[in-house]
Enzyme design. Structure first.
Site, PDB file in Angstrom:
ATOM      1  N   LYS A   1       0.832  -1.216   0.000  1.00 46.93           N
ATOM      2  CA  LYS A   1       0.000   0.000   0.000  1.00 46.93           C
ATOM      3  C   LYS A   1       0.863   1.262   0.000  1.00 46.93           C
ATOM      4  O   LYS A   1       0.583   2.202  -0.732  1.00 46.93           O
ATOM      5  CB  LYS A   1      -0.921   0.041   1.236  1.00 46.93           C
ATOM      6  CG  LYS A   1      -1.957  -1.059   1.312  1.00 46.93           C
ATOM      7  CD  LYS A   1      -2.933  -0.827   2.445  1.00 46.93           C
ATOM      8  CE  LYS A   1      -2.318  -0.780   3.825  1.00 46.93           C
ATOM      9  NZ  LYS A   1      -1.613  -2.014   4.239  1.00 46.93           N
TER      10      LYS A   1
ATOM     11  N   ARG B   1      -9.292   1.391   9.035  1.00 45.72           N
ATOM     12  CA  ARG B   1      -8.889   0.004   9.298  1.00 45.72           C
ATOM     13  C   ARG B   1      -9.941  -0.731  10.114  1.00 45.72           C
ATOM     14  O   ARG B   1      -9.773  -1.920  10.393  1.00 45.72           O
ATOM     15  CB  ARG B   1      -7.586  -0.002  10.075  1.00 45.72           C
ATOM     16  CG  ARG B   1      -6.343  -0.432   9.294  1.00 45.72           C
ATOM     17  CD  ARG B   1      -5.186  -0.247  10.240  1.00 45.72           C
ATOM     18  NE  ARG B   1      -3.990  -0.942   9.926  1.00 45.72           N
ATOM     19  CZ  ARG B   1      -2.917  -0.379   9.358  1.00 45.72           C
ATOM     20  NH1 ARG B   1      -2.953   0.856   8.949  1.00 45.72           N
ATOM     21  NH2 ARG B   1      -1.818  -1.076   9.208  1.00 45.72           N
TER      22      ARG B   1
ATOM     23  N   ARG C   1      11.569  -6.774   5.082  1.00 46.28           N
ATOM     24  CA  ARG C   1      11.297  -5.365   4.776  1.00 46.28           C
ATOM     25  C   ARG C   1      12.131  -4.435   5.664  1.00 46.28           C
ATOM     26  O   ARG C   1      12.163  -4.590   6.878  1.00 46.28           O
ATOM     27  CB  ARG C   1       9.814  -5.054   4.990  1.00 46.28           C
ATOM     28  CG  ARG C   1       9.475  -3.613   4.642  1.00 46.28           C
ATOM     29  CD  ARG C   1       7.996  -3.397   4.516  1.00 46.28           C
ATOM     30  NE  ARG C   1       7.334  -3.281   5.802  1.00 46.28           N
ATOM     31  CZ  ARG C   1       6.061  -2.926   5.935  1.00 46.28           C
ATOM     32  NH1 ARG C   1       5.317  -2.720   4.869  1.00 46.28           N
ATOM     33  NH2 ARG C   1       5.511  -2.835   7.120  1.00 46.28           N
TER      34      ARG C   1
ATOM     35  N   ARG D   1      11.469  -2.161  11.173  1.00 47.40           N
ATOM     36  CA  ARG D   1      10.474  -1.668  12.124  1.00 47.40           C
ATOM     37  C   ARG D   1      10.234  -2.703  13.208  1.00 47.40           C
ATOM     38  O   ARG D   1      10.259  -3.906  12.947  1.00 47.40           O
ATOM     39  CB  ARG D   1       9.143  -1.406  11.386  1.00 47.40           C
ATOM     40  CG  ARG D   1       9.134  -0.117  10.638  1.00 47.40           C
ATOM     41  CD  ARG D   1       7.952   0.054   9.717  1.00 47.40           C
ATOM     42  NE  ARG D   1       6.674  -0.468  10.184  1.00 47.40           N
ATOM     43  CZ  ARG D   1       5.530  -0.356   9.499  1.00 47.40           C
ATOM     44  NH1 ARG D   1       5.522   0.283   8.325  1.00 47.40           N
ATOM     45  NH2 ARG D   1       4.414  -0.861   9.957  1.00 47.40           N
TER      46      ARG D   1
ATOM     47  N   ARG E   1      -0.298  -8.781  13.234  1.00 48.57           N
ATOM     48  CA  ARG E   1      -0.858  -7.752  12.336  1.00 48.57           C
ATOM     49  C   ARG E   1      -1.713  -8.386  11.237  1.00 48.57           C
ATOM     50  O   ARG E   1      -2.733  -7.829  10.840  1.00 48.57           O
ATOM     51  CB  ARG E   1       0.279  -6.922  11.720  1.00 48.57           C
ATOM     52  CG  ARG E   1       0.892  -5.970  12.744  1.00 48.57           C
ATOM     53  CD  ARG E   1       2.237  -5.476  12.301  1.00 48.57           C
ATOM     54  NE  ARG E   1       2.169  -4.607  11.155  1.00 48.57           N
ATOM     55  CZ  ARG E   1       3.131  -4.496  10.242  1.00 48.57           C
ATOM     56  NH1 ARG E   1       4.229  -5.239  10.318  1.00 48.57           N
ATOM     57  NH2 ARG E   1       3.001  -3.674   9.253  1.00 48.57           N
TER      58      ARG E   1
END
Ligand code: AMP
Length: 219
Positions: free
Chosen positions: A21, A96, A133, A162, A173
């Site tokens: 996204k 969300r 990532r 992160r 998540r």
């Protein structure tokens, strides 16, 4: 493309963490010349500035949980109403939850959201992508792997992983997305605003599909 035809477009990008996204919202924003608003980026900014909101949000974020609706809704609506409403917006990571979506619909002037673009990616692929990532500490651009330099290709900032891209938080998540965010697919579908895009194609192809879904021609 930078003429006025895209102004006032209100677009929601929906999809699980790791679907791309952020990358696609950045590309679409440049292509359509409208602002990109990412709730996760705003929350991370608050966290690094040590604001009260950032402090309240921090423990939810590092565990992979959603920050409570009242905090996030206020933050986003303030930002949307502050910026020139004639510019339109690409919303990335917001809404969300159903409550967030309903509140957003009530807050936006008619006709509200024009299109919700949902980027679909399998769970196996998401876990692979998120585990590898790295994110820029300065501009928050996502990268696959650290590369040779560990430096952001967009701004030269330092790349890091992160805390919520750690394996336990990734699982959480994805589960939170399935439980709390997937119901938005039906919500926007029933409004005739949903378009689902296969997010396992190349970055450029996904961008082409998103632009096509909005009724524009290619890159
Ligand atoms: P993201 O960068 O979009 O993956 O968001 C990172 C984290 O910020 C999420 O895992 C949540 O903890 C929090 N967050 C971002 N957007 C929202 C939202 N709309 N509602 C609640 N929490 C959010």
């Amino acid at each position: 493309m930078s003429d006025n035809q895209n102004q006032n477009l209100q677009i929601v990008l929906l999809g699980p963490p790791g679907a791309g996204k952020g990358t696609q919202a950045g590309l679409l924003a440049r292509h359509l010349d409208i602002p990109h608003l990412a709730s996760g980026d705003l929350l991370r900014e608050h966290r690094s500035m040590g604001t009260e909101l950032g402090t309240q949000a921090s423990s939810y974020m590092s565990k992979g949980l959603l920050v409570p609706d009242n905090l996030v809704i206020q933050m986003i609506l303030e930002r949307i109403t502050r910026q020139d409403s004639g510019l339109g917006v690409i919303l990335d990571g917001f809404p969300r939850t159903l409550d967030q979506a309903v509140t957003l619909d009530a807050a936006l002037p008619a006709p509200g959201i024009n299109k919700t673009l949902c980027i679909k990616v399998s769970e196996t692929e998401l876990i692979k992508r998120l585990g590898d990532r790295f994110t820029c500490k300065d501009c928050q651009a996502p990268h696959q792997g650290l590369g040779e330099s560990g430096i952001c290709g967009a701004c030269g900032g330092e790349l890091h992983q992160r805390d919520d891209d750690a394996p336990m938080a990734i699982q959480k998540r994805i589960q939170v997305y399935q439980d709390q965010t997937e119901p938005l697919i039906g919500y926007y579908e029933s409004q005739g605003k949903l378009c689902v895009i296969d997010g396992e194609q190349s970055v450029d192809t996904v961008t082409e599909c998103l632009i096509g879904a909005l009724g524009f021609s290619g890159i």
